[in-house]
Design an enzyme around this catalytic site. Structure first.
Site, mmCIF file in Angstrom:
data_model
loop_
_atom_site.group_PDB
_atom_site.id
_atom_site.type_symbol
_atom_site.label_atom_id
_atom_site.label_comp_id
_atom_site.label_asym_id
_atom_site.label_seq_id
_atom_site.Cartn_x
_atom_site.Cartn_y
_atom_site.Cartn_z
ATOM 1 N N CYS A 3 0.840 -1.210 0.000
ATOM 2 C CA CYS A 3 0.000 0.000 0.000
ATOM 3 C C CYS A 3 0.879 1.265 0.000
ATOM 4 O O CYS A 3 1.514 1.543 -0.990
ATOM 5 C CB CYS A 3 -0.982 -0.047 1.168
ATOM 6 S SG CYS A 3 -2.340 1.139 0.979
ATOM 7 N N HIS A 21 -3.646 -5.545 1.070
ATOM 8 C CA HIS A 21 -2.984 -5.750 2.367
ATOM 9 C C HIS A 21 -2.987 -7.220 2.777
ATOM 10 O O HIS A 21 -3.889 -7.645 3.503
ATOM 11 C CB HIS A 21 -3.727 -4.953 3.447
ATOM 12 C CG HIS A 21 -3.515 -3.483 3.391
ATOM 13 N ND1 HIS A 21 -2.436 -2.868 3.984
ATOM 14 C CD2 HIS A 21 -4.243 -2.501 2.813
ATOM 15 C CE1 HIS A 21 -2.514 -1.558 3.782
ATOM 16 N NE2 HIS A 21 -3.598 -1.301 3.068
ATOM 17 N N GLU A 55 -1.235 -8.562 5.015
ATOM 18 C CA GLU A 55 -1.080 -8.660 6.477
ATOM 19 C C GLU A 55 -2.416 -8.504 7.203
ATOM 20 O O GLU A 55 -2.524 -8.813 8.377
ATOM 21 C CB GLU A 55 -0.057 -7.613 6.957
ATOM 22 C CG GLU A 55 -0.556 -6.189 7.114
ATOM 23 C CD GLU A 55 -0.743 -5.434 5.784
ATOM 24 O OE1 GLU A 55 -0.611 -6.066 4.709
ATOM 25 O OE2 GLU A 55 -1.034 -4.230 5.845
#
Lengths: 90, 231
Positions: free
Chosen positions: B86, B203, B205
């Site tokens: 990002c 994302h 994560e």
């Protein structure tokens, strides 16, 4: 050394769709301002630069644009530069 | 293996990125934007998501000149593995480690939702644990994620197979309706020509635990772990 004032306009390259400009253009049309087209939104940056002459001042500003103030991948730059008028606030 | 995660002022995904790094058996090392060198023996660097330096001027434009980025750029130029997520992707584009730029979403809105990504190739350090053509469900959260580049650069990226992920439908077809931000060719993640630097807007994560609704991001970090263990 003299002080020069640079006025820098940073705008998206023509080939890239400017979605903000498009939205504002649509808003103008909804206000019945039909004669307006090709709205482009950009940034205006002003700065003072100390240099021995206007060519050096311009070169310094161009370097600042290339390094930080604009991203040449997506943006075009227009620079106006002039000696700062005597008595103008620092 | 030691994976460094950089915290810039305004980073907000650094702890999640550390989590992603550690669940695949690696050690996460916290790095600070003012650091002027990387710890010795570091195997990879993650630039996490967020709004570094308030996104002032352009996303990633100021972070790119932070002290630690000079070391990260040197690390990447030496062949080190660098992964931007990002805002980290935006910083990598600004620093010239990745081609192109990320600009305002086509729809002007900040988009925060799950998207589907098609894995384009698996012979990269960032996708080795994945299957080509498989589809991941991973969230995006960005206002400036529209990938753009001049036509010749896009041709080069596509010609070198540098696209690792594209926005797709749940069955893996690349359609305009599946493109959340207007990115050229539905590009969601790319690598550099050398293959050691990667950036993606989604994302992974945030998709590493069943509680978060998807564990599809684990395979992204598992790919990184696989690469580092083989080096």
């Amino acid at each position: 050394m003299k002080t020069y004032t640079a006025s820098i306009i940073v705008s998206l390259r023509r080939a890239i769709l400017d979605v903000q400009g498009k939205a504002v253009e649509n808003a103008l049309h909804s206000l019945h301002m039909q004669g307006m087209a090709n709205v482009r939104i950009g940034k205006h940056i002003e700065l003072d630069v100390l240099a021995p002459d206007i060519d050096t001042a311009r070169a310094t500003v161009e370097e600042a644009c290339a390094k930080l103030l604009a991203n040449p991948v997506m943006e075009d730059v227009h620079i106006d530069i002039a000696e700062k008028a005597a008595g103008a606030s620092a | 293996m030691k994976i460094g995660v950089v915290t810039f002022p305004g980073s907000n995904c650094n702890a999640d990125a550390e989590f992603g790094a550690t669940i695949t058996g690696n050690t996460a090392v916290r790095l600070w934007h003012k650091d002027t060198s990387l710890p010795s023996g570091l195997d990879a660097v993650i630039l996490p998501g967020g709004f570094s330096y308030g996104d002032y001027l352009r996303t990633g434009a100021i972070a790119r000149f932070s002290p630690i980025m000079q070391s990260v750029i040197a690390f990447a130029n030496d062949g080190g593995i660098v992964f931007g997520i990002c805002n980290g992707f935006q910083i990598l584009c600004e620093s010239g480690l990745l081609p192109g730029a990320l600009i305002r979403n086509e729809g002007l809105s900040f988009v925060c939702k799950d998207v589907h990504l098609r894995v384009e190739r698996t012979n990269s350090p960032f996708t080795g644990a994945l299957t080509a053509g498989s589809v991941l469900r991973i969230p995006i959260a960005h206002g400036e994620g529209r990938f753009t580049a001049p036509a010749d650069v896009i041709n080069e990226i596509e010609g070198n197979n540098q696209v690792l992920y594209r926005y797709a439908t749940s069955d893996g077809s690349i359609a305009a309706a599946a493109n959340p931000n207007g990115s050229i060719n539905n590009i969601a993640g790319i690598t550099n020509a050398r293959g050691n630097v990667m950036g993606m807007m989604p994302h992974p994560e945030r998709a590493c635990d069943p509680l978060l609704g998807s564990t599809d991001g684990v395979s992204v970090f598992a790919s990184l772990a696989l690469e580092l263990s083989s080096r």
